[in-house]
Design a protein around this motif. Structure first.
Motif, PDB file in Angstrom:
ATOM      1  N   SER A 263       0.846  -1.191   0.000  1.00  0.00           N
ATOM      2  CA  SER A 263       0.000   0.000   0.000  1.00  0.00           C
ATOM      3  C   SER A 263       0.879   1.236   0.000  1.00  0.00           C
ATOM      4  O   SER A 263       2.082   1.160   0.271  1.00  0.00           O
ATOM      5  CB  SER A 263      -0.926   0.018   1.224  1.00  0.00           C
ATOM      6  N   ILE A 264       0.275   2.361  -0.320  1.00  0.00           N
ATOM      7  CA  ILE A 264       0.944   3.654  -0.293  1.00  0.00           C
ATOM      8  C   ILE A 264       0.024   4.604   0.461  1.00  0.00           C
ATOM      9  O   ILE A 264      -1.190   4.626   0.215  1.00  0.00           O
ATOM     10  CB  ILE A 264       1.217   4.184  -1.715  1.00  0.00           C
ATOM     11  N   SER A 265       0.571   5.375   1.385  1.00  0.00           N
ATOM     12  CA  SER A 265      -0.299   6.228   2.194  1.00  0.00           C
ATOM     13  C   SER A 265       0.331   7.584   2.444  1.00  0.00           C
ATOM     14  O   SER A 265       1.547   7.774   2.310  1.00  0.00           O
ATOM     15  CB  SER A 265      -0.614   5.556   3.536  1.00  0.00           C
ATOM     16  N   ARG A 266      -0.514   8.509   2.807  1.00  0.00           N
ATOM     17  CA  ARG A 266      -0.125   9.854   3.224  1.00  0.00           C
ATOM     18  C   ARG A 266      -0.943  10.213   4.461  1.00  0.00           C
ATOM     19  O   ARG A 266      -2.143   9.967   4.508  1.00  0.00           O
ATOM     20  CB  ARG A 266      -0.417  10.882   2.127  1.00  0.00           C
ATOM     21  N   GLU A 267      -0.308  10.793   5.468  1.00  0.00           N
ATOM     22  CA  GLU A 267      -1.058  11.246   6.634  1.00  0.00           C
ATOM     23  C   GLU A 267      -0.339  12.428   7.263  1.00  0.00           C
ATOM     24  O   GLU A 267       0.838  12.666   7.008  1.00  0.00           O
ATOM     25  CB  GLU A 267      -1.242  10.128   7.652  1.00  0.00           C
ATOM     26  N   THR A 268      -1.073  13.162   8.075  1.00  0.00           N
ATOM     27  CA  THR A 268      -0.484  14.310   8.768  1.00  0.00           C
ATOM     28  C   THR A 268      -1.107  14.447  10.147  1.00  0.00           C
ATOM     29  O   THR A 268      -2.302  14.199  10.334  1.00  0.00           O
ATOM     30  CB  THR A 268      -0.685  15.614   7.955  1.00  0.00           C
ATOM     31  N   THR A 269      -0.270  14.798  11.111  1.00  0.00           N
ATOM     32  CA  THR A 269      -0.726  15.090  12.466  1.00  0.00           C
ATOM     33  C   THR A 269      -0.773  16.602  12.640  1.00  0.00           C
ATOM     34  O   THR A 269       0.176  17.304  12.287  1.00  0.00           O
ATOM     35  CB  THR A 269       0.234  14.479  13.516  1.00  0.00           C
ATOM     36  N   PHE A 270      -1.866  17.113  13.171  1.00  0.00           N
ATOM     37  CA  PHE A 270      -2.054  18.547  13.270  1.00  0.00           C
ATOM     38  C   PHE A 270      -1.303  19.130  14.463  1.00  0.00           C
ATOM     39  O   PHE A 270      -1.081  18.461  15.469  1.00  0.00           O
ATOM     40  CB  PHE A 270      -3.548  18.877  13.403  1.00  0.00           C
ATOM     41  N   GLU A 271      -0.942  20.394  14.354  1.00  0.00           N
ATOM     42  CA  GLU A 271      -0.294  21.102  15.448  1.00  0.00           C
ATOM     43  C   GLU A 271      -1.238  21.248  16.633  1.00  0.00           C
ATOM     44  O   GLU A 271      -0.813  21.272  17.786  1.00  0.00           O
ATOM     45  CB  GLU A 271       0.161  22.488  14.975  1.00  0.00           C
ATOM     46  N   ARG A 272      -2.538  21.346  16.351  1.00  0.00           N
ATOM     47  CA  ARG A 272      -3.567  21.407  17.391  1.00  0.00           C
ATOM     48  C   ARG A 272      -4.752  20.599  16.915  1.00  0.00           C
ATOM     49  O   ARG A 272      -4.912  20.349  15.718  1.00  0.00           O
ATOM     50  CB  ARG A 272      -3.997  22.863  17.662  1.00  0.00           C
ATOM     51  N   ARG A 278     -15.821  24.045  12.962  1.00  0.00           N
ATOM     52  CA  ARG A 278     -15.142  25.351  12.983  1.00  0.00           C
ATOM     53  C   ARG A 278     -13.866  25.373  12.149  1.00  0.00           C
ATOM     54  O   ARG A 278     -13.488  26.422  11.636  1.00  0.00           O
ATOM     55  CB  ARG A 278     -14.847  25.749  14.430  1.00  0.00           C
ATOM     56  N   ASP A 279     -13.212  24.226  12.009  1.00  0.00           N
ATOM     57  CA  ASP A 279     -11.973  24.166  11.238  1.00  0.00           C
ATOM     58  C   ASP A 279     -12.172  23.495   9.888  1.00  0.00           C
ATOM     59  O   ASP A 279     -11.224  22.992   9.285  1.00  0.00           O
ATOM     60  CB  ASP A 279     -10.898  23.410  12.032  1.00  0.00           C
ATOM     61  N   ARG A 280     -13.410  23.526   9.412  1.00  0.00           N
ATOM     62  CA  ARG A 280     -13.717  22.844   8.159  1.00  0.00           C
ATOM     63  C   ARG A 280     -12.847  23.302   6.986  1.00  0.00           C
ATOM     64  O   ARG A 280     -12.342  22.465   6.227  1.00  0.00           O
ATOM     65  CB  ARG A 280     -15.197  23.038   7.824  1.00  0.00           C
ATOM     66  N   LYS A 311      -7.863   7.242   7.450  1.00  0.00           N
ATOM     67  CA  LYS A 311      -7.533   7.002   8.861  1.00  0.00           C
ATOM     68  C   LYS A 311      -7.725   8.307   9.608  1.00  0.00           C
ATOM     69  O   LYS A 311      -7.204   9.349   9.208  1.00  0.00           O
ATOM     70  CB  LYS A 311      -6.077   6.530   8.978  1.00  0.00           C
ATOM     71  N   LEU A 312      -8.474   8.265  10.684  1.00  0.00           N
ATOM     72  CA  LEU A 312      -8.691   9.423  11.534  1.00  0.00           C
ATOM     73  C   LEU A 312      -8.274   9.088  12.958  1.00  0.00           C
ATOM     74  O   LEU A 312      -8.582   8.008  13.461  1.00  0.00           O
ATOM     75  CB  LEU A 312     -10.165   9.845  11.543  1.00  0.00           C
ATOM     76  N   LYS A 313      -7.571  10.006  13.589  1.00  0.00           N
ATOM     77  CA  LYS A 313      -7.260   9.860  15.008  1.00  0.00           C
ATOM     78  C   LYS A 313      -7.886  11.052  15.725  1.00  0.00           C
ATOM     79  O   LYS A 313      -7.630  12.212  15.366  1.00  0.00           O
ATOM     80  CB  LYS A 313      -5.759   9.815  15.259  1.00  0.00           C
ATOM     81  N   PHE A 314      -8.708  10.774  16.725  1.00  0.00           N
ATOM     82  CA  PHE A 314      -9.440  11.823  17.418  1.00  0.00           C
ATOM     83  C   PHE A 314      -8.657  12.339  18.625  1.00  0.00           C
ATOM     84  O   PHE A 314      -7.598  11.804  18.977  1.00  0.00           O
ATOM     85  CB  PHE A 314     -10.811  11.309  17.851  1.00  0.00           C
ATOM     86  N   GLU A 315      -9.196  13.369  19.257  1.00  0.00           N
ATOM     87  CA  GLU A 315      -8.519  14.017  20.377  1.00  0.00           C
ATOM     88  C   GLU A 315      -8.277  13.075  21.544  1.00  0.00           C
ATOM     89  O   GLU A 315      -7.342  13.272  22.326  1.00  0.00           O
ATOM     90  CB  GLU A 315      -9.326  15.231  20.849  1.00  0.00           C
ATOM     91  N   ASP A 316      -9.108  12.035  21.667  1.00  0.00           N
ATOM     92  CA  ASP A 316      -8.938  11.066  22.752  1.00  0.00           C
ATOM     93  C   ASP A 316      -8.052   9.884  22.323  1.00  0.00           C
ATOM     94  O   ASP A 316      -8.010   8.857  22.993  1.00  0.00           O
ATOM     95  CB  ASP A 316     -10.291  10.544  23.238  1.00  0.00           C
ATOM     96  N   PHE A 317      -7.368  10.035  21.166  1.00  0.00           N
ATOM     97  CA  PHE A 317      -6.449   9.051  20.608  1.00  0.00           C
ATOM     98  C   PHE A 317      -7.153   7.833  20.016  1.00  0.00           C
ATOM     99  O   PHE A 317      -6.500   6.878  19.605  1.00  0.00           O
ATOM    100  CB  PHE A 317      -5.412   8.594  21.647  1.00  0.00           C
ATOM    101  N   LEU A 353     -10.247  16.374  15.839  1.00  0.00           N
ATOM    102  CA  LEU A 353      -9.323  15.480  15.151  1.00  0.00           C
ATOM    103  C   LEU A 353      -7.882  15.910  15.401  1.00  0.00           C
ATOM    104  O   LEU A 353      -7.578  17.108  15.437  1.00  0.00           O
ATOM    105  CB  LEU A 353      -9.591  15.495  13.645  1.00  0.00           C
ATOM    106  N   ARG A 354      -6.990  14.917  15.526  1.00  0.00           N
ATOM    107  CA  ARG A 354      -5.568  15.216  15.683  1.00  0.00           C
ATOM    108  C   ARG A 354      -4.747  14.686  14.510  1.00  0.00           C
ATOM    109  O   ARG A 354      -3.597  15.066  14.327  1.00  0.00           O
ATOM    110  CB  ARG A 354      -5.027  14.658  17.000  1.00  0.00           C
ATOM    111  N   LEU A 355      -5.322  13.771  13.706  1.00  0.00           N
ATOM    112  CA  LEU A 355      -4.600  13.206  12.554  1.00  0.00           C
ATOM    113  C   LEU A 355      -5.593  12.772  11.502  1.00  0.00           C
ATOM    114  O   LEU A 355      -6.689  12.305  11.811  1.00  0.00           O
ATOM    115  CB  LEU A 355      -3.757  12.005  13.004  1.00  0.00           C
ATOM    116  N   ILE A 356      -5.185  12.923  10.235  1.00  0.00           N
ATOM    117  CA  ILE A 356      -5.965  12.384   9.131  1.00  0.00           C
ATOM    118  C   ILE A 356      -4.997  11.789   8.120  1.00  0.00           C
ATOM    119  O   ILE A 356      -3.902  12.310   7.902  1.00  0.00           O
ATOM    120  CB  ILE A 356      -6.862  13.464   8.479  1.00  0.00           C
ATOM    121  N   GLY A 357      -5.381  10.652   7.547  1.00  0.00           N
ATOM    122  CA  GLY A 357      -4.540   9.993   6.559  1.00  0.00           C
ATOM    123  C   GLY A 357      -5.378   9.384   5.449  1.00  0.00           C
ATOM    124  O   GLY A 357      -6.565   9.087   5.630  1.00  0.00           O
TER     125      GLY A 357
END
Length: 388
Positions: A263-272, A278-280, A311-317, A353-357
């Motif tokens: 597989s090939i993937s891309r993801e990023t973790t947000f600074e906040r 509100r951050d749409r 892939k989504l990672k929420f504020e509660d991990f 959300l803290r991460l999206i991939g």
């Protein structure tokens, strides 16, 4: 060297940081940390000089991508939390990551090595194995010529070890960094390998290290002298036999010159943490960018994908993934975004959300892909982040 096989491991020195120092040569000799966001981009001053961000001003929960050797001397290493790094080296210069540049220089150094042989195993953006068994000449001379070719092509230094196998070559490339050239044979194991900590063996991770230390085994030499029965009681027969072999420098693995990615993937973790409503606009831009970059990766590697996932990672991990398998393989950015959006609709977005991939799998070579059908070119709005 009279060991039959000649396997080299080449590792670029502080790769990301070294690429940045090509861009900002005035930072040479200073502690520099890579891993900041856009706020860490240097400011161009009216007099033509640059104003650099300092680690002490960082606020967030990011991690260090890499650091210069001067920063490492202060205790700052990759994967360390940025706030912890700021406490150790507050005056270190902070720079943002630039993966496009790193990939560019990665291609340059690997192309330079292919002048000598195509028996190369790609192990990532900054390291490769090279099978030099059939390359005629003295091992030290060949390695020195490779190092020179890499430097000529990139302006960067690398460390290389030539050894009888991949295990020893990997360990040896770290022994004389930076800009190192190391030759190892089985005769060198007792003096150069056995004094090292067991963690230096690729494949012995933190948990295994803890178990070994609990047995009174902290060095490779102690592992080599350990009773096999004791190792079997702790690790099982197969793992114990592997530990015994590698502690004596034994490794029969071949240099794998080609492999098909799963597989090939891309993801990023947000600074906040970002809010779905509100951050749409920010989320929409990030989501689109990930899909487009994933499409570029597929294009560069010559693949189409029949399965797209997110892939989504929420504020509660909590981490949630969703996949969609398509009738036919796709490769275009808008198509990937459309498919990824259908996955997104299957997730309840009720937390920050803290991460999206975004991930592409079930890969098909471009030549074999049926490109006669597309699942839609129109880019969808990121409306799913409107639901609170």
């Amino acid at each position: 060297m009279n060991d039959g096989r000649r396997i080299a491991h080449l590792d670029m020195d502080a790769f990301y940081a070294s690429v940045e120092l090509l861009r900002y040569p005035e930072l040479r000799g200073q502690p520099v940390v890579i891993g900041g966001g856009r706020n860490a981009t240097p400011q161009q001053l009216p007099d033509g000089t640059q104003r650099f961000a300092r680690l002490r001003d960082y606020v967030g929960r990011g991690v260090v991508t890499t650091s210069t050797y001067e920063a490492r001397a202060l205790g700052v290493f990759s994967a360390m939390g940025m706030m912890k790094a700021a406490a150790l080296a507050p005056d270190a210069v902070l720079l943002p990551t630039d993966f496009d540049s790193y990939r560019h220089y990665s291609r340059l150094f690997k192309t330079a090595v292919r002048i000598f042989t195509d028996r190369i195993e790609d192990r990532g953006i900054d390291e490769i194995y090279i099978d030099l068994t059939d390359v005629s000449g003295d091992a030290a001379v060949i390695a020195e010529n490779i190092k020179r070719a890499v430097n000529d092509a990139t302006g960067l230094t690398c460390s290389i070890c030539v050894a009888p196998n991949k295990l020893l070559a990997k360990i040896g490339s770290e022994l004389d960094k930076p800009d190192g050239l190391t030759l190892l044979s089985h005769d060198d194991i007792e003096t150069r390998i056995w004094p090292l900590g067991v963690r230096k063996i690729n494949g012995i991770g933190p948990k295994a290290t803890e178990k070994l230390v609990a047995l009174g085994i902290s060095t490779v030499g102690q592992l080599a002298a350990a009773d096999l029965g004791v190792l079997q009681d702790t690790f099982g027969r197969t793992s114990a036999e592997w530990l015994a072999r590698v502690s004596h420098g034994l490794d029969e693995r071949a240099v794998v010159t080609s492999s098909e990615p799963v597989s090939i993937s891309r993801e990023t973790t947000f600074e906040r943490d970002l809010h779905p409503v509100r951050d749409r606009p920010t989320l929409s831009k990030i989501f689109t960018d990930l899909c487009m970059r994933l499409a570029e990766d597929l294009e560069r590697k010559g693949y189409h994908a029949q399965t797209i996932g997110i892939k989504l990672k929420f504020e509660d991990f909590q981490t949630v993934t969703r996949d969609a398998t398509l009738p036919l393989p796709i490769a275009g950015g808008p198509d990937i975004r459309t498919a990824a959006t259908t996955c997104l609709k299957r997730i309840s977005l009720d937390k920050r959300l803290r991460l999206i991939g975004v991930r592409a799998s079930t890969l098909v070579a471009r030549e074999a892909a049926n490109e006669g059908r597309e699942i839609g070119q129109a880019e969808l709005p990121f409306g799913e982040f409107q639901d609170d």
